[in-house]
Every structure is written in structure tokens, then in C-alpha cells.
Design a protein around this motif. Structure first.
Motif, PDB file in Angstrom:
ATOM      1  N   GLU A 172     -59.358 -37.264  27.831  1.00  0.00           N
ATOM      2  CA  GLU A 172     -58.377 -36.232  27.531  1.00  0.00           C
ATOM      3  C   GLU A 172     -58.305 -35.220  28.662  1.00  0.00           C
ATOM      4  O   GLU A 172     -59.307 -34.833  29.241  1.00  0.00           O
ATOM      5  CB  GLU A 172     -58.732 -35.518  26.220  1.00  0.00           C
ATOM      6  N   SER A 173     -57.069 -34.793  28.944  1.00  0.00           N
ATOM      7  CA  SER A 173     -56.878 -33.768  29.953  1.00  0.00           C
ATOM      8  C   SER A 173     -57.021 -32.396  29.316  1.00  0.00           C
ATOM      9  O   SER A 173     -56.957 -32.247  28.101  1.00  0.00           O
ATOM     10  CB  SER A 173     -55.498 -33.915  30.590  1.00  0.00           C
ATOM     11  N   THR A 174     -57.214 -31.394  30.151  1.00  0.00           N
ATOM     12  CA  THR A 174     -57.308 -30.028  29.656  1.00  0.00           C
ATOM     13  C   THR A 174     -56.368 -29.158  30.473  1.00  0.00           C
ATOM     14  O   THR A 174     -55.917 -29.523  31.566  1.00  0.00           O
ATOM     15  CB  THR A 174     -58.741 -29.483  29.798  1.00  0.00           C
ATOM     16  N   LYS A 175     -56.093 -27.983  29.940  1.00  0.00           N
ATOM     17  CA  LYS A 175     -55.228 -27.052  30.668  1.00  0.00           C
ATOM     18  C   LYS A 175     -55.912 -26.550  31.931  1.00  0.00           C
ATOM     19  O   LYS A 175     -55.243 -26.115  32.871  1.00  0.00           O
ATOM     20  CB  LYS A 175     -54.830 -25.905  29.755  1.00  0.00           C
ATOM     21  N   ILE A 176     -57.238 -26.648  31.975  1.00  0.00           N
ATOM     22  CA  ILE A 176     -57.963 -26.275  33.198  1.00  0.00           C
ATOM     23  C   ILE A 176     -57.591 -27.223  34.328  1.00  0.00           C
ATOM     24  O   ILE A 176     -57.332 -26.807  35.456  1.00  0.00           O
ATOM     25  CB  ILE A 176     -59.482 -26.323  32.956  1.00  0.00           C
ATOM     26  N   ASP A 177     -57.531 -28.523  34.025  1.00  0.00           N
ATOM     27  CA  ASP A 177     -57.170 -29.518  35.041  1.00  0.00           C
ATOM     28  C   ASP A 177     -55.753 -29.281  35.541  1.00  0.00           C
ATOM     29  O   ASP A 177     -55.483 -29.336  36.745  1.00  0.00           O
ATOM     30  CB  ASP A 177     -57.279 -30.930  34.460  1.00  0.00           C
ATOM     31  N   ILE A 178     -54.837 -29.041  34.612  1.00  0.00           N
ATOM     32  CA  ILE A 178     -53.442 -28.844  35.000  1.00  0.00           C
ATOM     33  C   ILE A 178     -53.311 -27.574  35.829  1.00  0.00           C
ATOM     34  O   ILE A 178     -52.582 -27.541  36.832  1.00  0.00           O
ATOM     35  CB  ILE A 178     -52.540 -28.797  33.745  1.00  0.00           C
ATOM     36  N   ASP A 645     -50.394 -11.428  13.604  1.00  0.00           N
ATOM     37  CA  ASP A 645     -49.638 -12.657  13.931  1.00  0.00           C
ATOM     38  C   ASP A 645     -49.792 -13.038  15.399  1.00  0.00           C
ATOM     39  O   ASP A 645     -48.830 -13.391  16.081  1.00  0.00           O
ATOM     40  CB  ASP A 645     -48.149 -12.484  13.594  1.00  0.00           C
ATOM     41  N   LEU A 646     -51.020 -13.010  15.901  1.00  0.00           N
ATOM     42  CA  LEU A 646     -51.278 -13.392  17.284  1.00  0.00           C
ATOM     43  C   LEU A 646     -51.430 -14.899  17.402  1.00  0.00           C
ATOM     44  O   LEU A 646     -51.798 -15.579  16.447  1.00  0.00           O
ATOM     45  CB  LEU A 646     -52.547 -12.702  17.795  1.00  0.00           C
ATOM     46  N   GLU A 647     -51.167 -15.400  18.601  1.00  0.00           N
ATOM     47  CA  GLU A 647     -51.299 -16.835  18.874  1.00  0.00           C
ATOM     48  C   GLU A 647     -51.890 -17.014  20.267  1.00  0.00           C
ATOM     49  O   GLU A 647     -51.399 -16.423  21.236  1.00  0.00           O
ATOM     50  CB  GLU A 647     -49.931 -17.517  18.800  1.00  0.00           C
ATOM     51  N   ILE A 648     -52.966 -17.799  20.351  1.00  0.00           N
ATOM     52  CA  ILE A 648     -53.581 -18.084  21.648  1.00  0.00           C
ATOM     53  C   ILE A 648     -52.861 -19.266  22.287  1.00  0.00           C
ATOM     54  O   ILE A 648     -52.793 -20.348  21.723  1.00  0.00           O
ATOM     55  CB  ILE A 648     -55.074 -18.405  21.486  1.00  0.00           C
ATOM     56  N   GLU A 649     -52.312 -19.055  23.491  1.00  0.00           N
ATOM     57  CA  GLU A 649     -51.630 -20.142  24.201  1.00  0.00           C
ATOM     58  C   GLU A 649     -52.584 -20.866  25.149  1.00  0.00           C
ATOM     59  O   GLU A 649     -52.557 -22.083  25.249  1.00  0.00           O
ATOM     60  CB  GLU A 649     -50.436 -19.598  24.965  1.00  0.00           C
ATOM     61  N   THR A 650     -53.385 -20.115  25.883  1.00  0.00           N
ATOM     62  CA  THR A 650     -54.429 -20.703  26.724  1.00  0.00           C
ATOM     63  C   THR A 650     -55.649 -19.800  26.673  1.00  0.00           C
ATOM     64  O   THR A 650     -55.498 -18.579  26.703  1.00  0.00           O
ATOM     65  CB  THR A 650     -53.998 -20.852  28.193  1.00  0.00           C
ATOM     66  N   PRO A 651     -56.874 -20.335  26.571  1.00  0.00           N
ATOM     67  CA  PRO A 651     -57.164 -21.767  26.434  1.00  0.00           C
ATOM     68  C   PRO A 651     -56.850 -22.252  25.029  1.00  0.00           C
ATOM     69  O   PRO A 651     -56.998 -21.491  24.066  1.00  0.00           O
ATOM     70  CB  PRO A 651     -58.674 -21.842  26.684  1.00  0.00           C
ATOM     71  N   TYR A 652     -56.392 -23.500  24.908  1.00  0.00           N
ATOM     72  CA  TYR A 652     -55.997 -24.034  23.616  1.00  0.00           C
ATOM     73  C   TYR A 652     -57.221 -24.533  22.857  1.00  0.00           C
ATOM     74  O   TYR A 652     -57.896 -25.453  23.269  1.00  0.00           O
ATOM     75  CB  TYR A 652     -55.003 -25.178  23.799  1.00  0.00           C
ATOM     76  N   ASN A 653     -57.512 -23.860  21.723  1.00  0.00           N
ATOM     77  CA  ASN A 653     -58.619 -24.254  20.851  1.00  0.00           C
ATOM     78  C   ASN A 653     -59.929 -24.434  21.613  1.00  0.00           C
ATOM     79  O   ASN A 653     -60.623 -25.433  21.487  1.00  0.00           O
ATOM     80  CB  ASN A 653     -58.263 -25.546  20.098  1.00  0.00           C
ATOM     81  N   ARG A 654     -60.266 -23.426  22.412  1.00  0.00           N
ATOM     82  CA  ARG A 654     -61.526 -23.456  23.144  1.00  0.00           C
ATOM     83  C   ARG A 654     -62.218 -22.116  22.979  1.00  0.00           C
ATOM     84  O   ARG A 654     -61.635 -21.058  23.221  1.00  0.00           O
ATOM     85  CB  ARG A 654     -61.309 -23.725  24.639  1.00  0.00           C
ATOM     86  N   ALA A 655     -63.469 -22.137  22.577  1.00  0.00           N
ATOM     87  CA  ALA A 655     -64.230 -20.914  22.422  1.00  0.00           C
ATOM     88  C   ALA A 655     -64.889 -20.485  23.731  1.00  0.00           C
ATOM     89  O   ALA A 655     -65.081 -19.303  23.979  1.00  0.00           O
ATOM     90  CB  ALA A 655     -65.302 -21.100  21.348  1.00  0.00           C
ATOM     91  N   GLU A 667     -57.842 -16.389  33.294  1.00  0.00           N
ATOM     92  CA  GLU A 667     -56.883 -15.750  32.395  1.00  0.00           C
ATOM     93  C   GLU A 667     -56.921 -16.349  30.998  1.00  0.00           C
ATOM     94  O   GLU A 667     -57.274 -17.509  30.792  1.00  0.00           O
ATOM     95  CB  GLU A 667     -55.456 -15.854  32.949  1.00  0.00           C
ATOM     96  N   ILE A 668     -56.582 -15.499  30.032  1.00  0.00           N
ATOM     97  CA  ILE A 668     -56.263 -15.907  28.670  1.00  0.00           C
ATOM     98  C   ILE A 668     -54.836 -15.459  28.421  1.00  0.00           C
ATOM     99  O   ILE A 668     -54.449 -14.350  28.825  1.00  0.00           O
ATOM    100  CB  ILE A 668     -57.219 -15.255  27.652  1.00  0.00           C
ATOM    101  N   ARG A 669     -54.056 -16.307  27.778  1.00  0.00           N
ATOM    102  CA  ARG A 669     -52.678 -15.923  27.447  1.00  0.00           C
ATOM    103  C   ARG A 669     -52.499 -15.961  25.936  1.00  0.00           C
ATOM    104  O   ARG A 669     -52.869 -16.935  25.286  1.00  0.00           O
ATOM    105  CB  ARG A 669     -51.660 -16.827  28.137  1.00  0.00           C
ATOM    106  N   MET A 670     -51.897 -14.880  25.407  1.00  0.00           N
ATOM    107  CA  MET A 670     -51.652 -14.766  23.974  1.00  0.00           C
ATOM    108  C   MET A 670     -50.213 -14.336  23.726  1.00  0.00           C
ATOM    109  O   MET A 670     -49.663 -13.511  24.463  1.00  0.00           O
ATOM    110  CB  MET A 670     -52.595 -13.744  23.332  1.00  0.00           C
ATOM    111  N   ARG A 671     -49.655 -14.884  22.676  1.00  0.00           N
ATOM    112  CA  ARG A 671     -48.321 -14.492  22.243  1.00  0.00           C
ATOM    113  C   ARG A 671     -48.463 -13.510  21.081  1.00  0.00           C
ATOM    114  O   ARG A 671     -49.318 -13.686  20.212  1.00  0.00           O
ATOM    115  CB  ARG A 671     -47.515 -15.719  21.813  1.00  0.00           C
ATOM    116  N   ALA A 672     -47.620 -12.465  21.071  1.00  0.00           N
ATOM    117  CA  ALA A 672     -47.704 -11.421  20.054  1.00  0.00           C
ATOM    118  C   ALA A 672     -46.305 -10.916  19.729  1.00  0.00           C
ATOM    119  O   ALA A 672     -45.394 -11.011  20.560  1.00  0.00           O
ATOM    120  CB  ALA A 672     -48.583 -10.273  20.548  1.00  0.00           C
ATOM    121  N   PRO A 673     -46.109 -10.358  18.526  1.00  0.00           N
ATOM    122  CA  PRO A 673     -44.825  -9.724  18.209  1.00  0.00           C
ATOM    123  C   PRO A 673     -44.525  -8.588  19.188  1.00  0.00           C
ATOM    124  O   PRO A 673     -45.423  -8.046  19.841  1.00  0.00           O
ATOM    125  CB  PRO A 673     -45.039  -9.190  16.784  1.00  0.00           C
TER     126      PRO A 673
END
Length: 842
Positions: A172-178, A645-655, A667-673
Motif C-alpha cells: 500500500e502507498s501512503t501520502k508520505i510517498d506521494i 465538525d473537523l476533518e483530518i485530510e493528512t495524515p489519513y488515519n495515522r496517529a 504538515e498536518i492538514r485539517m478541514r473545518a467550517p
């Protein structure tokens, strides 16, 4: 571009083709370079003929050069380089066309004699569209099905290449690789406005169903991928693996249904032809994607007359019945060039070379081949045995590292062993075998002290896990050993009489037993009820499932938390997420195992008014099988994360974030209202890293960019805070926590100091990111400042009136003095300026 200086090896570049420009008095414009680089990125200039000649002489066999040379220097250079296989075309750029045509006409590789720069650009870009189809090196491995026990010759090369590709198709690829791939391409194409624009489009527009359009488009995607395949640039192939998988899936989905005869034209050297003639009745594995056409006229169209190259037509019979592991398909409908009737074979496709005929009347060699799915006989058994020995049921970065180690790629093997190590929690049993693998690598390098250090780590962890396994007991757990933050978010009012719809929560997990989950007395005392489909005590996670979810109803004055423990009773960091879903008015308890095996998923609870510990109320057994090599894990979140209503975009499902090589920040990217503001913090051993974070709103991507710059190696905690604009006290509260393990740090930076107006007005800094400027330097400050009426900069405490602001973009160059550099903005009709951010000076 600077004049080239001769080095002992060729410059590194990712594409196959490059332009070499030799002219002692070159005065070409930057605009000409841009136009040429939009077709062939790498352009290297020479003023010395000997340096240019030596550069060509030392080229790799798969390099392909387009030469631009002045008339005077061309008289000496062209005869010396014309027979080099790497030279595919030559252009004479001069003042006297007719005079230079006379001497150059006898050299077939001289494509044009030109006197205008626009004419030169048109010739190079126009000819390249044809040349690249037949001049790209054909990278292949020939092998036989006898003598297969030897893996040191051509048969060994074939086997290891194939094992590597099979691994990449499963890994599986990860967003780190991309992100690493994008970063490499940004460096490669620095200053190439055309390709940088393609790169931005790719980041915004790419999806798996569009992969064939990107592959057939004349852009960085095709050039870099094909260059990597032909030159076996293994790092780039690893980073490209998700896109290779996408191409594979598209070819598989559109697999041709009937047998085909297809054709491909190619120009090859006499030595290459002789090698193929010696391989009749043997197998050929093409190391790249292999393109052909159903129309032989189209395949012949690009073949040209040549003094030193042979005109080749591959004639291939392909039966889809044999395409079980390497598909082929007609991609005309999905191509940028639908009229080419293109059939694309998956990389590492195998063909049997049946015979080679020469047609004297057309001066063309026809190579007859038959598509084959797999190798046969003895070599196949060796291949399967070696593959089984390296690739077990679960393919992960350790598998990749072992393959790279076998192939002699020890630096890459170490990189991926250590990266996988950093992704695992400290007590993960997989660390034992990784320590041993790293010990073997160090021993092979004769670094025996380092080898001993790795093996010592393996022994210590094994002993620690054995001791932990003995300390397990059957008491109802409490939260004494788990210092997890209280859920501080607002909880909705009582909902005991409301129904919870389970339509959106259907479970795919199942259990083969009829035993209910284990509960303790507090379960009934607190009035809890399980409302999901999990009525049995064992949940199975398999068939690609990443996690399980348990839904619990509770009174409004009760809060829950969770924990996931492995069979050694070790808590899995990032293995649980428990929160109150205010939309469905139910507690959602998610558990994600980090590997195959048996786990215990425990739900704990307490009343909000109780200042004591959480106590265990319910427990499930979780049996995990076929867990991904990059398993899902949850960052620690507070209830406010969900209330906002926050959403984590990167990293995806990684602690735990993986630290990129050569990075200064992550970086961490989050989407918010729109009415939510985010900020962040980084700590090392609970001590805040000063100026180690930058939080800013990215209006282009409509998310918050949270940047973290550690100052040392080791384990760091990354905190994210949030608040609504309507909060009267403007105080932010914790919403999420991540871990970051910094393995190496080559360059530390500190971010500029930002002020409140920077955040509330959603400004964004683009450059420079380093908050410390060098005295006397000239610096471009580039940022996004929405809605201001004026923007100014101070240096040495003096105002510098700037004309570089056009809402929302601010760009200006400043000469750094001895005091801080600060950026101010004025809003509305006021006369006052608000500070936005400040740089220190050293």
C-alpha cells in the motif's frame, strides 16, 4: 543556466531525453529555454567542446541526447559524436544556413540548420514528438527456462525485478510517498513553468480513473515514470507505486477480450539487434510499460532512415487467456491520443521471441513475439520459491527492505527498514525482526558495532515482551494506567427516550459464537446499552476491513473512553477512537488493530460529575486477519474535535507521522467550517518548542495547514487546538494530538512569529518559511493577505512603502538590515496598521 563544468559522472536527471547546447557565444533568451524545457526538461549548456564531448562519452547507455551546436563548433563536434548511440538528433544553430548545410548534409542525425531561435524551438519540439516513440531505449531482460537455480546472471536479474514489481503491486502507498514524489518533481522541474503547472494540475485533479490520460499525456508523469522504469531508478518506482497499481487496475478492468496481433516500431543499434537475434526461442521481460498498435502502418510511420541504427518492427501475438498476472488492453478511449489505436501491456510483461526476419525490400527487421503470462519449468519453481521466502502473507515495508537488500540496494533497504520501525509503536513485536534485519545490513557493511547495537535492541525487546505477557490479570480495568485527556466538548442533553437509527452503521464484521460480550457491574449501574449489531463477544476483522465499530447509548451525564490491547496486554497507541456523535446521538467506539492477531477492545465509562477514574464496563475479543501493511490508527482526539465538525485530510488515519527525509518541517492538514479557527503546538518531552509551529488557512485548498518544525531528533507530541469565532473569550481548546518520531534532522528552522490578525484574517505565508533572516541578504516575501487596504514592511524600524500588494497577494523584495523585519496590514478606513508576522535577523 550556468555554463557546465565537467564532473566525473553524469548529472542526475529523471527523464530519458536531455538537451546539450554547445555554443561559445550563446546569447539565447530565457524565453527560449522555457520553450525548450516545456518539451525536454533537462538542458545543459557548454562553451567548451572538449567538456561537451567528454560528457557524451561518459553517458549512461539509456541516456538520449538532443544536441544544439553552433556552425563553427559543429564542424568539429558532429563527426566525433555522430555514431554515439545516445545522440539521437543534432541541430545547427548558426548565422549562415547555406554554408553549414553543405558540410552537415552527410550526417543523418542532423535534423535541421536554423538561424532563428523560434525556428530552432519549433524544430526541436516538433521532431521530438516523433523521435521519442522510436528512440526511447527498449529496456528488457532476456532469460531462458534452463539453468534457473543461478540468480547471479540474467535469470537472476529477471527474478528479482519481477519479485520487486509484485511487491510494489501489493504494498500500500501512503501520502508520505506521494508527498516525497511531488517534492522530488518540484526540484527536478524548478524553473520549468509548464511542468510545474502540470504538477499543480496533477495534485488537484488526479484520480485513479484518469491515470491512463496522465500516462499518455506528454508531461512529467509519463517522462519520470518511464525514465525510472528504463533506468531502474528504484526509489522513484517505489514512490510511483500507487500510480503503477492504478494503471494495472485500469488495464485489468479493460483487458482485451479477444486475441490480437499488434505492432511496434523501434530504432535500435546493431549490437542491440544482435542481442535479440541471439535470444530467439528465449523469453523477454520488458522492464517498462510496452505500447503497441493494432495498425502496422502507424507503427511503421515513425521509422526513419539511419546510417547506424536498424529499423525494427515488433509483431506480437497476444491471447487474453494467458493474461492472468500482467494484463493488456486497448486504451484508445482513455488516451490523450485516441487515434493511435494503442494497446498497452503491463510492465514486466513476458514474451517469447519466436523468430526474426529481414525484409530487404523495405530494409526492416521483423521480430515475431508471443505474449506469455508466466515463466515455465525449472525457472518458475525457483521464482516461486524465492518469492515465498521473501514475501510472506503480509507485504509491508519490511518485505520491501528485504527485497532491496537482496538486490544490493542497501541504502534504500535501510531507509525503508527504519521508516517502518518509526511507524511501529515501541512495543510492537515486529520490531524484533526489524532490529535483526538492520543488524544484518550493518554487518554486511562491516559496521560490526552498529550490528551488535541492533541485535542488542532485538534481545531487550524480546525480554520485555515476555515479562509483559506474565503480568496480565483478569480484573476489570480502570484508567489508572492510561493518561487520556477528559472529553471536554459539550455533550447534548439526555436522549434516553430517542431511537438511534442504525441504517448507516451496518457492520461487516461477524462472530461465530453466541456468547455475549464481557460486561462489568458498572455497565448496568451507568445505564448503558449496546445498539450496534455486535451481540457476541468476538468480532472478526478480515477481508480488507481496517477497523470495527461499536455503538453505545448512554445517559447524558455519562462519558466513555476506550483502549485496545494486544495479546501481550500492551496498549496499542492509536488503536481506538471513542466520541459522542451528536448527529445520531450515540457513542461511537472505533478500534483498529495494527497487525494480525488477537486483541481486547475495552470500553470504559464514568459520570461527568465523578472526578475519579474511568472504569471498565464492556470488553470484546477482536480477531484480526489480513491487516494492511500500513494499518489504520487514530490520533488522540477530544470531543471538541467532533463538536466542531473537523476533518483530518493528512495524515489519513495515522496517529504517528513519518518524518520525511531531508525535511525541516512537517504538515498536518485539517478541514473545518468557516467559523472555526485552528492553531497548533509542538512539544518535546512536554516542553514547548519555541516558534516551532505555524498555523494558517490555505484558501486554495480550503483547509488549515498546520506546520511543525522540531529542533532535535526523537519523539515529539503535536497538538492541535480549535475554537469557534463566536467564542466570547477567544480561547482555543485541545482537539487532537499526534506523535512525530524524528529520525534525522539535517537542518532546523524556526517559523516567523505571527500575531492574532494573521489568523483571524486567514493569512498565509508562502515564503520564506524560515523565521530567521540573514543580515544584508535580499529576500522575497510572498504571502496571502485577504481583504487589506494596504500592506507595508518595516526593516531597521523604518517603513518601506511597498507597491507589491494586490488583494490578496503580497510580494515584495526587502534588504535585510540589523533589526527585525515585520509585515503590517491596514484594514478598512482606519489609519492604523496591524502586525501580521515578524522575522528575526542574525
Amino acid at each position: 543556466m550556468a555554463t557546465a563544468t565537467l564532473s566525473s559522472s553524469n548529472d542526475k536527471h529523471l527523464e530519458t531525453f536531455c538537451i546539450l547546447w554547445l555554443d561559445a557565444n550563446s546569447k539565447e533568451t530565457r524565453d527560449t529555454e522555457q520553450k525548450l524545457r516545456s518539451t525536454i526538461n533537462y538542458l545543459k549548456k557548454f562553451q567548451d567542446i572538449d567538456q561537451c564531448q567528454q560528457y557524451i562519452k561518459r553517458a549512461e547507455k539509456n541516456d538520449r541526447f538532443i544536441i544544439i551546436v553552433s556552425g563553427q563548433l559543429g564542424r568539429e563536434l558532429v563527426p566525433a559524436i555522430h555514431t554515439h548511440r545516445q545522440v539521437v538528433s543534432i541541430y545547427i544553430y548558426c548565422m549562415d544556413r547555406e554554408r553549414n548545410k553543405q558540410w552537415s548534409s552527410k550526417y543523418s542525425k542532423v535534423k535541421a540548420v536554423v538561424v532563428q531561435l523560434d525556428e530552432l524551438v519549433n524544430c526541436v519540439t516538433g521532431d521530438h514528438a516523433t523521435l521519442k516513440k522510436v528512440e526511447e531505449p527498449l529496456s528488457y531482460t532476456t532469460f531462458s527456462t534452463t539453468g534457473g537455480k543461478s540468480t547471479t546472471g540474467l535469470n537472476g536479474e529477471f527474478i528479482f525485478n519481477r519479485i520487486l514489481i509484485d511487491c510494489l503491486l501489493q504494498l500500500e502507498s501512503t501520502k508520505i510517498d506521494i508527498a516525497e514524489l511531488i517534492s522530488i518533481c518540484e526540484v527536478e522541474y524548478k524553473g520549468n513553468l509548464s511542468e510545474l503547472s502540470n504538477l499543480r494540475d496533477f495534485q488537484q485533479d488526479y484520480s485513479p480513473e484518469k491515470v491512463l490520460r496522465w500516462y499518455t499525456n506528454e508531461s512529467f508523469f509519463y517522462k519520470v515514470l518511464n525514465g525510472a522504469l528504463r533506468n531502474r531508478n528504484i526509489l522513484i518506482l517505489i514512490l510511483f507505486r500507487s500510480f503503477i497499481v492504478d494503471i494495472y487496475q485500469q488495464l485489468k478492468g479493460h483487458q482485451s477480450k479477444r486475441p490480437l496481433t499488434v505492432y511496434r516500431g523501434q530504432m535500435i543499434s546493431n549490437d542491440e539487434l544482435q542481442s535479440l537475434r541471439n535470444s530467439v526461442n528465449k523469453y523477454i521481460s520488458i522492464n517498462s510499460f510496452f505500447s503497441a498498435s493494432t495498425d502496422p502502418k502507424k507503427a511503421l510511420l515513425f521509422l526513419r532512415e539511419s546510417d547506424d541504427l536498424k529499423r525494427i518492427l515488433f509483431k506480437i501475438y497476444a491471447d487474453p487467456k494467458t493474461a492472468t498476472t500482467r494484463p493488456f488492453a486497448d486504451i484508445s478511449k482513455y488516451s490523450v491520443f485516441p487515434d493511435e489505436a494503442e494497446i498497452l501491456f503491463m510492465l514486466d510483461s513476458i514474451f517469447c521471441l519466436d523468430k526474426i526476419d529481414y525484409h530487404n525490400d523495405e530494409d526492416i527487421w521483423i521480430i515475431h513475439m508471443t505474449f506469455r503470462n508466466e515463466v515455465e519449468n525449472e525457472l518458475k519453481q525457483v521464482f516461486l520459491s524465492m518469492k515465498e521466502g521473501i514475501m510472506d502473507e503480509k507485504v509491508n515495508l519490511q518485505t520491501l527492505g528485504k527485497i532491496l537488500q537482496e538486490m544490493g540496494q542497501v541504502d534504500l533497504a535501510e531507509k525503508y527498514f527504519i521508516r517502518f520501525l518509526n511507524e511501529l509503536v515501541p512495543n510492537d513485536p515486529l520490531r524484533i525482526s526489524l532490529y535483526k534485519d538492520l543488524g544484518k545490513l550493518a554487518a554486511n557493511r562491516q559496521d560490526l558495532d552498529k550490528s551488535l547495537e541492533w541485535h542488542k535492541k532485538a534481545v531487550e525487546l524480546k525480554q520485555h515482551l515476555a515479562l509483559s505477557a506474565k503480568s496480565r490479570n483478569g480484573k476489570a480495568p480502570t484508567s489508572a494506567s492510561k493518561q487520556k485527556p477528559m472529553l471536554k466538548g459539550k455533550i447534548s442533553s439526555s436522549y434516553e427516550d430517542e431511537d438511534v437509527s442504525l441504517t448507516n452503521f451496518e457492520q461487516t464484521q461477524h462472530s461465530e459464537t453466541n456468547d455475549p460480550p464481557k460486561t462489568w457491574a458498572a455497565f448496568d449501574e451507568l445505564g448503558l446499552r449496546i445498539v450496534s449489531s455486535h451481540k457476541n463477544n468476538t468480532i472478526k476483522i478480515d477481508n480488507g476491513t481496517t477497523h470495527t465499530e461499536i455503538l453505545v447509548r448512554a445517559p447524558a451525564d455519562v462519558v466513555l473512553m476506550g483502549t485496545l490491547n494486544n495479546s501481550q496486554d500492551e496498549e496499542i497507541f492509536g488503536g481506538d477512537r471513542v466520541f459522542f456523535d451528536r448527529h445520531h446521538r450515540v457513542w461511537r467506539c472505533l478500534f483498529a488493530p495494527n497487525q494480525n492477531g488477537t486483541f481486547k477492545a475495552t470500553i470504559l465509562a464514568k459520570r461527568k460529575s465523578d472526578s475519579g477514574r474511568y472504569t471498565g464496563v464492556c470488553r470484546y475479543n477482536v480477531e484480526a486477519r489480513k491487516i494492511s501493511s500500513t494499518p489504520l490508527s487514530y490520533p488522540k482526539t477530544w470531543q471538541l474535535f467532533h463538536d466542531l465538525d473537523l476533518e483530518i485530510e493528512t495524515p489519513y488515519n495515522r496517529a504517528t507521522l513519518a518524518w520525511p527525509d531531508n525535511a525541516s518541517y512537517i504538515e498536518i492538514r485539517m478541514r473545518a467550517p468557516n467559523d472555526v479557527y485552528l492553531s497548533c503546538n509542538i512539544k518535546y518531552k512536554d516542553i514547548k518548542v519555541e516558534n516551532g509551529t505555524l498555523s494558517q488557512f490555505d484558501s486554495d485548498r480550503h483547509n488549515w495547514q498546520l506546520l511543525f518544525a522540531p529542533q532535535r531528533t526523537g519523539l515529539h507530541s503535536l497538538y492541535v487546538y480549535g475554537r469557534r469565532e463566536s467564542n466570547a473569550d477567544s480561547t482555543s481548546s485541545s482537539v487532537a494530538e499526534f506523535h512525530l518520531n524524528v529520525s534525522q534532522l539535517k537542518r532546523c528552522i524556526k517559523f516567523p512569529k505571527t500575531y492574532s490578525k494573521f489568523h483571524t484574517n486567514k493569512c498565509r505565508l508562502i515564503e520564506p518559511m524560515n523565521g530567521t533572516l540573514e543580515r544584508g541578504s535580499v529576500v522575497l516575501i510572498h504571502c496571502i493577505i485577504p481583504g487589506a487596504t494596504d500592506v507595508d514592511v518595516t526593516t531597521d524600524s523604518n517603513w518601506n512603502k511597498s507597491e507589491g500588494y494586490k488583494d490578496p497577494i503580497f510580494k515584495t523584495r526587502v534588504t535585510v538590515g540589523s533589526k527585525d523585519v515585520e509585515v503590517y496590514a491596514k484594514y478598512g478606513q482606519t489609519n492604523s496598521y496591524d502586525g501580521l508576522f515578524k522575522y528575526n535577523v542574525q
